[in-house]
Scaffold this motif. Structure first.
Motif, PDB file in Angstrom:
ATOM      1  N   LEU A  77      -1.194   1.172   2.499  1.00  0.00           N
ATOM      2  CA  LEU A  77      -2.167   2.134   2.852  1.00  0.00           C
ATOM      3  C   LEU A  77      -3.489   1.733   1.754  1.00  0.00           C
ATOM      4  N   GLU A  81      -7.469   0.688   2.155  1.00  0.00           N
ATOM      5  CA  GLU A  81      -8.563   1.547   1.289  1.00  0.00           C
ATOM      6  C   GLU A  81      -9.410   0.787   1.279  1.00  0.00           C
ATOM      7  N   GLY A  98      -5.833   2.328  11.504  1.00  0.00           N
ATOM      8  CA  GLY A  98      -5.369   2.884  12.285  1.00  0.00           C
ATOM      9  C   GLY A  98      -3.819   2.943  13.215  1.00  0.00           C
ATOM     10  N   HIS A 101      -1.334   4.045  10.536  1.00  0.00           N
ATOM     11  CA  HIS A 101      -1.065   5.538  10.873  1.00  0.00           C
ATOM     12  C   HIS A 101      -0.788   5.876  12.056  1.00  0.00           C
ATOM     13  N   ASN A 106       0.219   9.865  11.698  1.00  0.00           N
ATOM     14  CA  ASN A 106      -1.079  10.726  11.279  1.00  0.00           C
ATOM     15  C   ASN A 106      -2.273  10.424  11.658  1.00  0.00           C
ATOM     16  N   SER A 108      -4.860  12.319  13.276  1.00  0.00           N
ATOM     17  CA  SER A 108      -5.962  12.566  13.008  1.00  0.00           C
ATOM     18  C   SER A 108      -6.656  11.224  12.009  1.00  0.00           C
ATOM     19  N   ARG A 109      -6.416  10.691  11.461  1.00  0.00           N
ATOM     20  CA  ARG A 109      -6.612   9.742  10.501  1.00  0.00           C
ATOM     21  C   ARG A 109      -6.620   8.263  11.469  1.00  0.00           C
ATOM     22  N   LYS A 111      -7.026   8.397  14.174  1.00  0.00           N
ATOM     23  CA  LYS A 111      -8.216   8.773  15.516  1.00  0.00           C
ATOM     24  C   LYS A 111      -9.464   8.273  15.012  1.00  0.00           C
ATOM     25  N   GLU A 112      -9.107   8.662  13.172  1.00  0.00           N
ATOM     26  CA  GLU A 112     -10.949   8.160  13.044  1.00  0.00           C
ATOM     27  C   GLU A 112     -10.937   6.644  12.534  1.00  0.00           C
ATOM     28  N   SER A 113     -10.119   5.934  12.147  1.00  0.00           N
ATOM     29  CA  SER A 113      -9.641   4.793  12.246  1.00  0.00           C
ATOM     30  C   SER A 113     -10.206   3.697  13.590  1.00  0.00           C
TER      31      SER A 113
END
Length: 139
Positions: A77, A81, A98, A101, A106, A108-109, A111-113
């Motif tokens: 990770l 990052e 993504g 994750h 994970n 929520s993370r 979905k963000e990526s």
């Protein structure tokens, strides 16, 4: 920051991922051609020594390439990052982060990526599939 790779600089991290193997495909033939061209002028005892040193250098490069490739393949990770801190719109890094994750649950993370990657390339089949998988997993 130093991440224990070649350098703490983000471009060195990216270079690790994309440069080791292609570099070996250039360095090895060049070294072989140079050794062949200089073999007539070189003393006989020096040839095996230089061949051994070239072999050690090649083995060290291959070992290092394997180390770095395993970091990326295992989804470190902090490597992803670090790249995104410097280049927040780097599509492949967003996609890979993504996906990592998502695999780790994970959501929520993920979905963000994945959403960020999808905004950059809305027609990418892999992203669409991963988003569908994510939406299905969230149910």
């Amino acid at each position: 920051s130093d991440l224990g790779i070649v350098s703490g600089h983000v471009w060195a991290l990216a270079a690790d991922r994309y440069a080791y193997i292609p570099c070996m495909c250039i360095v090895v033939p060049v070294l072989a051609a140079a050794a062949n061209a200089s073999s007539q002028a070189m003393p006989r005892g020096l040839q095996p020594l230089l061949a051994g040193l070239a072999g050690v250098a090649l083995a060290a490069g291959a070992w290092r390439a394997d180390q770095v490739a395993s970091l990326w393949a295992n989804g470190s990770l902090h490597l992803f990052e670090a790249v995104l801190q410097h280049s927040p719109d780097e599509f492949n890094t967003l996609k890979d982060l993504g996906t990592l994750h998502l695999k780790r649950g994970n959501f929520s993370r993920a979905k963000e990526s994945l959403s960020s990657a999808l905004a950059l390339r809305p027609d990418h089949g892999g992203i669409l599939l991963n988003m569908a998988t994510l939406l299905r997993s969230e149910e």
